[in-house]
Design an enzyme around this catalytic site. Structure first.
Site, PDB file in Angstrom:
ATOM      1  CB  CYS A 243      -0.990  -0.071   1.159  1.00 49.35           C
ATOM      2  SG  CYS A 243      -1.596   1.487   1.764  1.00 49.35           S
TER       3      CYS A 243
ATOM      4  CD  GLU B 116      -2.519  -1.009  -3.255  1.00 45.53           C
ATOM      5  OE1 GLU B 116      -3.011  -0.147  -4.002  1.00 45.53           O
ATOM      6  OE2 GLU B 116      -2.560  -0.941  -2.016  1.00 45.53           O
TER       7      GLU B 116
HETATM    8  C1  VIB Z   1      -6.029   1.177  -2.315  1.00 44.61           C
HETATM    9  C2  VIB Z   1      -4.993   2.061  -1.728  1.00 44.61           C
HETATM   10  N1  VIB Z   1      -3.756   1.597  -1.596  1.00 44.61           N
HETATM   11  C3  VIB Z   1      -2.812   2.382  -1.075  1.00 44.61           C
HETATM   12  C4  VIB Z   1      -3.107   3.653  -0.657  1.00 44.61           C
HETATM   13  C5  VIB Z   1      -2.064   4.545  -0.077  1.00 44.61           C
HETATM   14  N2  VIB Z   1      -2.112   4.599   1.353  1.00 44.61           N
HETATM   15  C6  VIB Z   1      -3.175   4.332   2.096  1.00 44.61           C
HETATM   16  S1  VIB Z   1      -2.822   4.437   3.766  1.00 44.61           S
HETATM   17  C7  VIB Z   1      -1.270   4.830   3.456  1.00 44.61           C
HETATM   18  C8  VIB Z   1      -0.274   5.051   4.534  1.00 44.61           C
HETATM   19  C9  VIB Z   1       0.347   3.761   4.903  1.00 44.61           C
HETATM   20  O1  VIB Z   1       1.507   3.933   5.609  1.00 44.61           O
HETATM   21  C10 VIB Z   1      -1.044   4.879   2.107  1.00 44.61           C
HETATM   22  C11 VIB Z   1       0.224   5.220   1.522  1.00 44.61           C
HETATM   23  C12 VIB Z   1      -4.421   4.111  -0.810  1.00 44.61           C
HETATM   24  N3  VIB Z   1      -4.783   5.356  -0.411  1.00 44.61           N
HETATM   25  N4  VIB Z   1      -5.345   3.303  -1.349  1.00 44.61           N
END
Ligand code: VIB
Length: 226
Positions: free
Chosen positions: A135, A204
């Protein structure tokens, strides 16, 4: 090779496919219809809410104070980001109370969220950590790749800016170190850590597909009869 380099290399296909995905390309070039961005943002609010809860479960399973501090702080900051999203982007896109109340996760989002709950509830903390890592990692890569793109829509520019910041890159550095520490201390978990990382990277990509196709529970992919 370090453990983080191994898992990242194994996931190369998912990284490449995200970089050229029509949703991502459309976003950074400013050609993405706002309808798709709105759909993505609404689904992402659900995803972020659960991501934060999953981190809170991880905190409750922590064995060291350092782990505990990391998971609690991450859960808190993502909860804050989610609230901020509602205050700003939701307001800008005119997403009202009614629309939010009716919101349910689309299939790909539901699958991804369930995968992460499964990791944190049924697997070890190193495996759960590996499942949570694509993520921030993938988004940081996208932010870095497209940091010089300046789409005309302010919401799209803000999105790129968020994920191309120095703080975000520094935070990812700490997360890679944590992954390597877990790997060093838990050699028996290596296979599962790799597998759960790959699965999250796959989800993802499915998340982009979902936002590009406005995926819902009503329509199945139409197949031609032979
Ligand atoms: C589907 C999806 N995947 C990744 C993110 C990015 N993201 C979400 S929470 C976070 C902080 C984790 O340390 C980050 C980078 C997103 N918004 N949506």
């Amino acid at each position: 090779m370090r453990f983080d380099e191994v898992v990242r290399e194994e996931a190369d296909g998912y990284w490449e496919s995200s970089m050229v995905h029509p949703f991502v390309k459309g976003l950074v070039q400013g050609t993405l219809p706002m309808e798709n961005f709105k759909f993505y943002m609404m689904q992402d609010a659900i995803y972020l809410k659960h991501y934060s809860k999953i981190l809170a479960i991880a905190a409750s399973k922590s064995e060291t104070n350092q782990e505990m501090a990391y998971y609690l702080e991450s859960a808190r900051s993502i909860n804050e980001a989610e609230l901020e999203l509602h205050r700003t982007v939701f307001k800008e896109l005119h997403i009202g109370e009614q629309e939010q109340a009716e919101l349910i996760p689309a299939p790909a989002n539901n699958n991804y969220i369930n995968h992460m709950y499964n990791a944190v509830l049924n697997e070890s903390l190193p495996v759960a950590f590996a499942a949570l890592l694509p993520c921030p990692w993938l988004y940081q890569s996208i932010g870095e790749e497209y940091k010089d793109e300046k789409p005309t829509q302010k919401l799209y520019r803000d999105w790129i800016e968020l994920y191309s910041s120095k703080e975000f890159k520094d935070q990812l550095g700490i997360q890679k170190q944590m992954l390597n520490k877990y790997a060093k201390e838990h050699p028996a978990d290596h296979q599962k850590m790799k597998a759960f990382f790959q699965m999250s990277a796959y989800y993802e990509c499915k998340f982009w597909d979902m936002a590009w196709s406005l995926e819902n529970w009503k329509e199945l992919t139409p197949y031609e009869l032979a």
